[in-house]
Motif scaffolding. Sequence first.
Motif, mmCIF file in Angstrom:
data_model
loop_
_atom_site.group_PDB
_atom_site.id
_atom_site.type_symbol
_atom_site.label_atom_id
_atom_site.label_comp_id
_atom_site.label_asym_id
_atom_site.label_seq_id
_atom_site.Cartn_x
_atom_site.Cartn_y
_atom_site.Cartn_z
ATOM 1 N N ASP A 128 -19.137 -11.011 -11.942
ATOM 2 C CA ASP A 128 -17.790 -11.589 -12.004
ATOM 3 C C ASP A 128 -16.803 -10.627 -12.667
ATOM 4 O O ASP A 128 -15.647 -10.541 -12.257
ATOM 5 N N ASP A 129 -17.257 -9.912 -13.691
ATOM 6 C CA ASP A 129 -16.383 -8.922 -14.327
ATOM 7 C C ASP A 129 -15.966 -7.850 -13.326
ATOM 8 O O ASP A 129 -14.798 -7.452 -13.265
ATOM 9 N N PHE A 183 -17.346 1.561 -10.896
ATOM 10 C CA PHE A 183 -18.766 1.894 -10.991
ATOM 11 C C PHE A 183 -19.263 1.524 -12.382
ATOM 12 O O PHE A 183 -18.638 1.862 -13.388
ATOM 13 N N ARG A 184 -20.387 0.816 -12.413
ATOM 14 C CA ARG A 184 -20.911 0.380 -13.714
ATOM 15 C C ARG A 184 -22.431 0.369 -13.672
ATOM 16 O O ARG A 184 -23.037 -0.044 -12.680
ATOM 17 N N ILE A 185 -23.009 0.819 -14.766
ATOM 18 C CA ILE A 185 -24.451 0.667 -14.951
ATOM 19 C C ILE A 185 -24.656 -0.250 -16.151
ATOM 20 O O ILE A 185 -23.915 -0.171 -17.144
ATOM 21 N N ASP A 238 -32.167 -13.547 -17.618
ATOM 22 C CA ASP A 238 -30.760 -13.674 -17.992
ATOM 23 C C ASP A 238 -29.836 -13.774 -16.787
ATOM 24 O O ASP A 238 -29.024 -12.892 -16.511
ATOM 25 N N GLY A 239 -29.966 -14.887 -16.086
ATOM 26 C CA GLY A 239 -29.107 -15.131 -14.932
ATOM 27 C C GLY A 239 -27.638 -15.202 -15.302
ATOM 28 O O GLY A 239 -26.775 -14.765 -14.535
ATOM 29 N N GLN A 240 -27.352 -15.741 -16.474
ATOM 30 C CA GLN A 240 -25.956 -15.862 -16.908
ATOM 31 C C GLN A 240 -25.320 -14.476 -17.080
ATOM 32 O O GLN A 240 -24.194 -14.248 -16.666
ATOM 33 N N ARG A 241 -26.095 -13.552 -17.674
ATOM 34 C CA ARG A 241 -25.559 -12.195 -17.861
ATOM 35 C C ARG A 241 -25.349 -11.513 -16.513
ATOM 36 O O ARG A 241 -24.343 -10.840 -16.301
ATOM 37 N N PHE A 242 -26.291 -11.708 -15.602
ATOM 38 C CA PHE A 242 -26.139 -11.127 -14.265
ATOM 39 C C PHE A 242 -24.833 -11.602 -13.626
ATOM 40 O O PHE A 242 -24.029 -10.803 -13.139
ATOM 41 N N ALA A 243 -24.624 -12.919 -13.631
ATOM 42 C CA ALA A 243 -23.420 -13.490 -13.011
ATOM 43 C C ALA A 243 -22.161 -12.975 -13.703
ATOM 44 O O ALA A 243 -21.163 -12.680 -13.031
#
Length: 142
Positions: free
Chosen positions: A127-128, A109-111, A118-123
């Motif tokens: 992925d993480d 679970f992560r918030i 920021d599509g790169q941060r979303f991806a």
Amino acid sequence: MAEIETRPETEHPLILAFLCDWCSYEGADAAGRARIDVCEDLRIVRLPCTGRVEPRFVLEAFASGAGGVLILGCRPGECHFREGNFNALRLSVFLKPLLSQLGVAPQRFRIDWVSAKDGQRFAQIVDDMAAILRRLERVPAW
Ligand code: FES
């Protein structure tokens, strides 16, 4: 809330992401427009604001078989409903120990925050989470 689809045991667990309409959903869209690969095990629930996420949404997601749950909202100070993301953060502080008591690994679970561009941060966040779930793959969420 829609039920999470059942998947064969051989497939990776699903990640359910609650995205606010104004920033993180737009961030997901930006990832798509930039053709950034995003983990295909992701399913999205689009909400007006992360402040609308209720504890039972997260608990039901895990109970329905989600391997991981993300709440992604506007960055602090940028919530379009002023404090919705802070309410979601307070919810996560309440939920983490509860999930742990229920036997759900806290890494599931992560918030976090994603701006509209920021599509790169979303991806990367997705992925993480997928990488964490692969490491925990042999351990059921419940
Ligand atoms: Fe994005 Fe509130 S509108 S978190």
